[in-house]
Motif scaffolding. Structure first.
Motif, PDB file in Angstrom:
ATOM      1  N   ALA A  17       0.834  -1.200   0.000  1.00  0.00           N
ATOM      2  CA  ALA A  17       0.000   0.000   0.000  1.00  0.00           C
ATOM      3  C   ALA A  17       0.866   1.246   0.000  1.00  0.00           C
ATOM      4  CB  ALA A  17      -0.918  -0.002   1.222  1.00  0.00           C
ATOM      5  N   ASP A  18       1.968   1.209   0.754  1.00  0.00           N
ATOM      6  CA  ASP A  18       2.876   2.347   0.781  1.00  0.00           C
ATOM      7  C   ASP A  18       3.491   2.581  -0.591  1.00  0.00           C
ATOM      8  OD1 ASP A  18       2.379   2.774   3.440  1.00  0.00           O
ATOM      9  OD2 ASP A  18       4.088   1.596   4.130  1.00  0.00           O
ATOM     10  N   ALA A  19       3.742   1.493  -1.308  1.00  0.00           N
ATOM     11  CA  ALA A  19       4.375   1.607  -2.619  1.00  0.00           C
ATOM     12  C   ALA A  19       3.381   2.031  -3.689  1.00  0.00           C
ATOM     13  CB  ALA A  19       5.019   0.272  -3.001  1.00  0.00           C
ATOM     14  N   ALA A  20       2.107   1.789  -3.465  1.00  0.00           N
ATOM     15  CA  ALA A  20       1.090   2.116  -4.467  1.00  0.00           C
ATOM     16  C   ALA A  20      -0.129   2.722  -3.784  1.00  0.00           C
ATOM     17  CB  ALA A  20       0.704   0.870  -5.252  1.00  0.00           C
ATOM     18  N   ARG A  21       0.116   3.787  -3.022  1.00  0.00           N
ATOM     19  CA  ARG A  21      -0.953   4.367  -2.204  1.00  0.00           C
ATOM     20  C   ARG A  21      -2.115   4.862  -3.058  1.00  0.00           C
ATOM     21  NH1 ARG A  21      -1.092   5.106   2.791  1.00  0.00           N
ATOM     22  NH2 ARG A  21       1.128   4.685   3.017  1.00  0.00           N
ATOM     23  N   GLY A  22      -1.804   5.439  -4.220  1.00  0.00           N
ATOM     24  CA  GLY A  22      -2.867   5.932  -5.087  1.00  0.00           C
ATOM     25  C   GLY A  22      -3.816   4.831  -5.495  1.00  0.00           C
ATOM     26  N   ALA A  23      -3.258   3.657  -5.795  1.00  0.00           N
ATOM     27  CA  ALA A  23      -4.098   2.520  -6.199  1.00  0.00           C
ATOM     28  C   ALA A  23      -4.984   2.074  -5.045  1.00  0.00           C
ATOM     29  CB  ALA A  23      -3.219   1.365  -6.678  1.00  0.00           C
ATOM     30  N   ILE A  24      -4.437   2.064  -3.836  1.00  0.00           N
ATOM     31  CA  ILE A  24      -5.214   1.677  -2.654  1.00  0.00           C
ATOM     32  C   ILE A  24      -6.369   2.657  -2.453  1.00  0.00           C
ATOM     33  CG2 ILE A  24      -5.156   1.441  -0.143  1.00  0.00           C
ATOM     34  CD1 ILE A  24      -3.802  -0.843  -1.562  1.00  0.00           C
ATOM     35  N   THR A  26      -7.832   4.440  -4.680  1.00  0.00           N
ATOM     36  CA  THR A  26      -8.814   4.222  -5.740  1.00  0.00           C
ATOM     37  C   THR A  26      -9.734   3.066  -5.388  1.00  0.00           C
ATOM     38  OG1 THR A  26      -7.310   5.069  -7.435  1.00  0.00           O
ATOM     39  CG2 THR A  26      -9.114   3.669  -8.192  1.00  0.00           C
ATOM     40  N   LYS A  27      -9.150   1.976  -4.871  1.00  0.00           N
ATOM     41  CA  LYS A  27      -9.937   0.807  -4.490  1.00  0.00           C
ATOM     42  C   LYS A  27     -10.906   1.158  -3.361  1.00  0.00           C
ATOM     43  CE  LYS A  27      -6.235  -2.425  -5.779  1.00  0.00           C
ATOM     44  NZ  LYS A  27      -6.807  -3.460  -6.647  1.00  0.00           N
ATOM     45  N   THR A 101     -13.660  -8.724  -5.940  1.00  0.00           N
ATOM     46  CA  THR A 101     -13.490  -7.653  -6.917  1.00  0.00           C
ATOM     47  C   THR A 101     -14.646  -6.671  -6.854  1.00  0.00           C
ATOM     48  OG1 THR A 101     -14.681  -8.739  -8.735  1.00  0.00           O
ATOM     49  CG2 THR A 101     -12.358  -9.294  -8.472  1.00  0.00           C
ATOM     50  N   MET A 102     -14.407  -5.509  -7.431  1.00  0.00           N
ATOM     51  CA  MET A 102     -15.419  -4.480  -7.561  1.00  0.00           C
ATOM     52  C   MET A 102     -15.243  -3.905  -8.964  1.00  0.00           C
ATOM     53  SD  MET A 102     -16.195  -1.660  -4.643  1.00  0.00           S
ATOM     54  CE  MET A 102     -16.412  -2.927  -3.400  1.00  0.00           C
ATOM     55  N   THR A 103     -16.231  -4.066  -9.812  1.00  0.00           N
ATOM     56  CA  THR A 103     -16.008  -3.761 -11.223  1.00  0.00           C
ATOM     57  C   THR A 103     -17.207  -3.087 -11.883  1.00  0.00           C
ATOM     58  OG1 THR A 103     -15.472  -4.738 -13.383  1.00  0.00           O
ATOM     59  CG2 THR A 103     -16.778  -6.083 -11.882  1.00  0.00           C
ATOM     60  N   ASP A 104     -16.926  -2.332 -12.948  1.00  0.00           N
ATOM     61  CA  ASP A 104     -17.977  -1.768 -13.781  1.00  0.00           C
ATOM     62  C   ASP A 104     -18.060  -2.526 -15.110  1.00  0.00           C
ATOM     63  OD1 ASP A 104     -15.569  -0.946 -14.804  1.00  0.00           O
ATOM     64  OD2 ASP A 104     -16.148   1.158 -15.079  1.00  0.00           O
ATOM     65  N   ASN A 105     -17.293  -3.619 -15.220  1.00  0.00           N
ATOM     66  CA  ASN A 105     -17.308  -4.427 -16.441  1.00  0.00           C
ATOM     67  C   ASN A 105     -16.969  -5.869 -16.069  1.00  0.00           C
ATOM     68  OD1 ASN A 105     -16.644  -5.786 -18.863  1.00  0.00           O
ATOM     69  ND2 ASN A 105     -16.028  -3.880 -19.855  1.00  0.00           N
ATOM     70  N   ARG A 106     -17.981  -6.683 -15.812  1.00  0.00           N
ATOM     71  CA  ARG A 106     -17.737  -8.038 -15.299  1.00  0.00           C
ATOM     72  C   ARG A 106     -17.014  -8.920 -16.314  1.00  0.00           C
ATOM     73  NH1 ARG A 106     -21.695 -11.827 -13.474  1.00  0.00           N
ATOM     74  NH2 ARG A 106     -22.515 -10.245 -12.066  1.00  0.00           N
ATOM     75  N   LEU A 226      -2.808 -10.607  -8.940  1.00  0.00           N
ATOM     76  CA  LEU A 226      -4.176 -10.326  -8.497  1.00  0.00           C
ATOM     77  C   LEU A 226      -4.240  -9.011  -7.727  1.00  0.00           C
ATOM     78  CD1 LEU A 226      -5.201 -13.928  -7.358  1.00  0.00           C
ATOM     79  CD2 LEU A 226      -6.143 -12.679  -9.317  1.00  0.00           C
ATOM     80  N   GLU A 227      -3.308  -8.816  -6.799  1.00  0.00           N
ATOM     81  CA  GLU A 227      -3.300  -7.598  -5.981  1.00  0.00           C
ATOM     82  C   GLU A 227      -3.148  -6.350  -6.841  1.00  0.00           C
ATOM     83  OE1 GLU A 227      -3.744  -7.040  -2.842  1.00  0.00           O
ATOM     84  OE2 GLU A 227      -3.241  -8.811  -1.666  1.00  0.00           O
ATOM     85  N   GLU A 228      -2.379  -6.476  -7.931  1.00  0.00           N
ATOM     86  CA  GLU A 228      -2.085  -5.306  -8.765  1.00  0.00           C
ATOM     87  C   GLU A 228      -3.215  -4.980  -9.738  1.00  0.00           C
ATOM     88  OE1 GLU A 228       1.605  -6.454 -10.517  1.00  0.00           O
ATOM     89  OE2 GLU A 228       2.690  -6.309  -8.605  1.00  0.00           O
ATOM     90  N   ASN A 229      -4.188  -5.883  -9.885  1.00  0.00           N
ATOM     91  CA  ASN A 229      -5.297  -5.632 -10.795  1.00  0.00           C
ATOM     92  C   ASN A 229      -6.214  -4.553 -10.221  1.00  0.00           C
ATOM     93  OD1 ASN A 229      -8.224  -6.216 -11.785  1.00  0.00           O
ATOM     94  ND2 ASN A 229      -6.904  -7.220 -13.280  1.00  0.00           N
ATOM     95  N   ASP A 230      -6.575  -3.593 -11.044  1.00  0.00           N
ATOM     96  CA  ASP A 230      -7.366  -2.453 -10.569  1.00  0.00           C
ATOM     97  C   ASP A 230      -8.725  -2.855 -10.016  1.00  0.00           C
ATOM     98  OD1 ASP A 230      -5.362  -0.699 -11.227  1.00  0.00           O
ATOM     99  OD2 ASP A 230      -6.227  -0.133 -13.160  1.00  0.00           O
TER     100      ASP A 230
END
Length: 248
Positions: A17-24, A26-27, A101-106, A226-230
């Motif tokens: 999370a520290d390395a990719a805080r923006g992505a966290i 967003t999630k 997951t949480m998605t707008d396109n299954r 998996l973790e890196e997938n938006d």
């Protein structure tokens, strides 16, 4: 699963999370969007939103970002609709994996998750294929500071409605039934506790020891992909990974 393994999983996740805080952020913003859609933008009347806000704060998400996400969700609910989909499968070595997951396109998400498993010698299963090996529990992690009384923490948590408390070297893990999570968390916050992590998780009933180095590499690559997938919010597994237990 031993307590310290679970805590190391959280530490490893927080390191990412520290390395990719923006992505966290967003999630978490997506979780806020779903909570607002289901229960409105007022945390006082929306328990799920309060839970997500607590998670956001545990991940050091600034209050301005939280409020912006709530306002954005309130104003754009008609534009983007997220749905929650859970996938289950096996990593190499018979390791069970649950992917929330949480998605707008299954279709996109299903394709991405299937690709992650296939690329790393895993197998995507059907709903229920591995979830029976996990228990859904509320889990709050409190930093253990010098002089903290173990019995006092135990009584505080149990009085608030917790099911169990595990004392680790550097933290306390407080477990609740999923439906009691919000009530217990809020009661403990009123007692002055702050959390390193606070959310409902899938806790493995037993763990799988993986000794083969090549298999370990494949498992770690799958989990990382998996973790890196938006679209992926959470990844739970029942592997005992040596690097998680050695990392500090």
């Amino acid at each position: 699963m031993s307590g310290h393994s679970k805590w190391h999983n959280i530490q490893a996740k927080k390191g990412k999370a520290d390395a990719a805080r923006g992505a966290i952020f967003t999630k978490i913003g997506r979780e806020i969007a779903i909570a607002v859609r289901e229960g409105g933008a007022n945390p006082e009347s929306n328990g799920k939103l309060r839970d997500v806000i607590a998670k956001a704060k545990a991940n050091n998400m600034p209050n301005d970002n939280i409020q912006r996400s709530i306002k954005k969700a309130s104003g754009e609910l008609s534009n983007v609709v997220y749905e929650q989909i859970t996938y289950e499968g096996y990593a190499p070595g018979g390791v069970a994996v649950i992917v929330e997951t949480m998605t707008d396109n299954r279709n996109r998400t299903a394709s991405d998750i299937r690709h992650c498993f296939a690329k790393n010698d895993g197998n995507l299963g059907t709903t229920g294929s591995v979830s029976f090996m996990f228990d859904e529990k509320g889990l709050m992690v409190v930093e253990r500071t010098p002089g903290t009384d173990e019995d006092e923490m135990m009584m505080l948590a149990l009085d608030a409605g917790a099911e169990d408390v595990k004392a680790l070297d550097d933290a306390f893990e407080i477990y609740t039934a999923p439906n009691d999570f919000s009530t217990v968390r809020e009661a403990l916050e009123k007692q002055g506790l702050s959390f390193l992590s606070a959310e409902v998780q899938m806790i493995p009933q037993n763990t799988v020891a993986v000794e083969d180095p090549d298999t370990l590499v494949k498992i770690q690559k799958l989990l990382d992909m998996l973790e890196e997938n938006d679209d992926v919010q959470n990844v739970f597994h029942n592997a005992e990974l040596p690097d998680e237990e050695e990392d500090d």
